[in-house]
Design a protein around this motif. Structure first.
Motif, PDB file in Angstrom:
ATOM      1  N   ASP A  61       2.492  -3.022 -12.516  1.00 41.40           N
ATOM      2  CA  ASP A  61       3.763  -3.248 -11.417  1.00 41.40           C
ATOM      3  C   ASP A  61       4.949  -3.231 -12.275  1.00 41.40           C
ATOM      4  OD1 ASP A  61       1.989  -3.623  -9.611  1.00 41.40           O
ATOM      5  OD2 ASP A  61       1.959  -5.776  -9.854  1.00 41.40           O
ATOM      6  N   VAL A  62       6.029  -2.661 -11.535  1.00 41.79           N
ATOM      7  CA  VAL A  62       7.495  -2.699 -11.884  1.00 41.79           C
ATOM      8  C   VAL A  62       7.887  -3.788 -11.121  1.00 41.79           C
ATOM      9  CG1 VAL A  62       9.597  -1.728 -12.442  1.00 41.79           C
ATOM     10  CG2 VAL A  62       7.638  -0.466 -12.968  1.00 41.79           C
ATOM     11  N   ARG A  63       8.369  -5.122 -11.659  1.00 44.38           N
ATOM     12  CA  ARG A  63       8.918  -6.218 -10.616  1.00 44.38           C
ATOM     13  C   ARG A  63      10.272  -6.454 -10.951  1.00 44.38           C
ATOM     14  NH1 ARG A  63       3.787 -10.189 -11.939  1.00 44.38           N
ATOM     15  NH2 ARG A  63       2.115  -8.768 -11.039  1.00 44.38           N
ATOM     16  N   VAL A  64      10.932  -6.902 -10.063  1.00 41.93           N
ATOM     17  CA  VAL A  64      12.399  -7.357 -10.461  1.00 41.93           C
ATOM     18  C   VAL A  64      12.424  -8.926  -9.761  1.00 41.93           C
ATOM     19  CG1 VAL A  64      13.642  -5.233 -10.388  1.00 41.93           C
ATOM     20  CG2 VAL A  64      13.396  -6.517  -7.982  1.00 41.93           C
ATOM     21  N   ALA A  65      13.145  -9.753 -10.558  1.00 38.96           N
ATOM     22  CA  ALA A  65      12.951 -11.201 -10.239  1.00 38.96           C
ATOM     23  C   ALA A  65      14.661 -11.522 -10.428  1.00 38.96           C
ATOM     24  CB  ALA A  65      12.201 -11.857 -10.880  1.00 38.96           C
ATOM     25  N   ASN A  85       0.772  -1.167   0.017  1.00 41.22           N
ATOM     26  CA  ASN A  85       0.173  -0.092  -0.040  1.00 41.22           C
ATOM     27  C   ASN A  85       0.696   1.139   0.083  1.00 41.22           C
ATOM     28  OD1 ASN A  85       0.834  -0.234   2.671  1.00 41.22           O
ATOM     29  ND2 ASN A  85      -1.022   0.129   3.667  1.00 41.22           N
ATOM     30  N   GLU A  86       1.982   0.856   0.059  1.00 40.62           N
ATOM     31  CA  GLU A  86       2.922   2.389   0.172  1.00 40.62           C
ATOM     32  C   GLU A  86       3.482   2.575  -1.265  1.00 40.62           C
ATOM     33  OE1 GLU A  86       5.693   1.382   3.419  1.00 40.62           O
ATOM     34  OE2 GLU A  86       4.385   1.701   4.866  1.00 40.62           O
ATOM     35  N   LEU A  87       3.353   1.569  -2.091  1.00 41.19           N
ATOM     36  CA  LEU A  87       4.148   1.631  -3.356  1.00 41.19           C
ATOM     37  C   LEU A  87       3.908   2.897  -4.100  1.00 41.19           C
ATOM     38  CD1 LEU A  87       3.722  -2.081  -4.835  1.00 41.19           C
ATOM     39  CD2 LEU A  87       5.860  -0.781  -3.884  1.00 41.19           C
ATOM     40  N   HIS A  88       2.746   3.329  -4.067  1.00 43.14           N
ATOM     41  CA  HIS A  88       2.422   4.735  -4.787  1.00 43.14           C
ATOM     42  C   HIS A  88       2.771   5.873  -3.793  1.00 43.14           C
ATOM     43  CE1 HIS A  88      -0.276   3.008  -7.590  1.00 43.14           C
ATOM     44  NE2 HIS A  88      -0.872   2.281  -7.032  1.00 43.14           N
ATOM     45  N   LYS A  89       3.430   5.753  -2.570  1.00 43.78           N
ATOM     46  CA  LYS A  89       3.841   7.058  -2.069  1.00 43.78           C
ATOM     47  C   LYS A  89       5.427   7.058  -2.182  1.00 43.78           C
ATOM     48  CE  LYS A  89       0.097   6.254   1.145  1.00 43.78           C
ATOM     49  NZ  LYS A  89      -0.324   5.911   2.537  1.00 43.78           N
ATOM     50  N   GLN A  90       5.903   6.431  -2.898  1.00 42.89           N
ATOM     51  CA  GLN A  90       7.579   6.539  -3.109  1.00 42.89           C
ATOM     52  C   GLN A  90       7.910   7.847  -3.178  1.00 42.89           C
ATOM     53  OE1 GLN A  90       8.915   4.153  -6.311  1.00 42.89           O
ATOM     54  NE2 GLN A  90      10.528   5.382  -6.609  1.00 42.89           N
ATOM     55  N   GLN A  91       8.934   8.080  -2.208  1.00 42.60           N
ATOM     56  CA  GLN A  91       9.538   9.579  -2.186  1.00 42.60           C
ATOM     57  C   GLN A  91      10.939   9.494  -2.395  1.00 42.60           C
ATOM     58  OE1 GLN A  91       7.601  12.354  -1.193  1.00 42.60           O
ATOM     59  NE2 GLN A  91       5.865  10.828  -1.412  1.00 42.60           N
ATOM     60  N   GLU A  92      11.535   8.183  -2.475  1.00 41.18           N
ATOM     61  CA  GLU A  92      12.942   8.285  -2.800  1.00 41.18           C
ATOM     62  C   GLU A  92      13.329   7.148  -3.836  1.00 41.18           C
ATOM     63  OE1 GLU A  92      15.266  10.041  -1.117  1.00 41.18           O
ATOM     64  OE2 GLU A  92      13.568  10.993  -0.043  1.00 41.18           O
ATOM     65  N   ARG A 143       4.997   1.246  -8.597  1.00 43.61           N
ATOM     66  CA  ARG A 143       3.824   1.127  -9.568  1.00 43.61           C
ATOM     67  C   ARG A 143       3.879   2.226 -10.130  1.00 43.61           C
ATOM     68  NH1 ARG A 143       0.262  -2.044  -5.445  1.00 43.61           N
ATOM     69  NH2 ARG A 143       0.451  -3.952  -6.195  1.00 43.61           N
ATOM     70  N   VAL A 144       3.352   1.991 -11.606  1.00 41.99           N
ATOM     71  CA  VAL A 144       3.276   3.168 -12.529  1.00 41.99           C
ATOM     72  C   VAL A 144       1.893   2.888 -13.043  1.00 41.99           C
ATOM     73  CG1 VAL A 144       4.030   4.330 -14.907  1.00 41.99           C
ATOM     74  CG2 VAL A 144       5.656   3.124 -13.417  1.00 41.99           C
TER      75      VAL A 144
END
Length: 139
Positions: free
Chosen positions: A38-42, A4-11, A33-34
């Motif tokens: 989702d922007v995912r890494v694996a 739920n914090e993905l949209h609040k990215q500050q850094e 998220r954009v």
């Protein structure tokens, strides 16, 4: 970072740090998220599973190593071909195309797809134990 914090990215997010925060293979982490994506890494090694996303394209970027994507043109019984993606390459698997990512030597990848998209698509072969059938995990 909680989902739920993905949209609040500050850094800014260092992808190397994100990849260093987990060890599981074929188990993507949602970096951010954009809009509704989702922007995912694996981290990947060995073979994934044949699968198809009927309603969405799937974007792959190789951050390190080499990824091979086997494709079946014309559906599940279609002729097979492969594309090889070295470090720094991008490739889009078109919606409705059966595909199976693999990496003999291991790779780190970035995947861009609609939020909630399953890593094993809408239809797939039997999912082996080493593949995490998920819609992504929070970092």
């Amino acid at each position: 970072m909680a989902t739920n914090e993905l949209h609040k990215q500050q850094e800014p997010i260092a992808l190397a740090d994100a990849l260093g925060s987990f060890d599981a293979l074929w188990s993507p982490r949602i970096v951010t998220r954009v809009n509704d994506y989702d922007v995912r890494v694996a981290k990947v090694a060995g073979e994934h599973v044949w699968h198809v996303h009927e309603d969405t394209d799937e974007f792959f970027q190789v951050l390190g190593g080499e990824l091979t994507i086997s494709l079946r043109d014309g559906g599940v019984e279609g002729a097979e071909r492969s594309v090889v993606l070295p470090t720094g390459s991008v490739y889009v698997v078109p919606r409705g195309t059966w595909h199976k990512p693999s990496s003999a030597g291991g790779a780190s990848i970035l995947v861009f797809e609609p939020t909630g998209t399953s890593t094993v698509g809408d239809s797939h072969d039997l999912v082996p134990a080493h593949v995490d059938a998920t819609t992504g995990h929070a970092l």
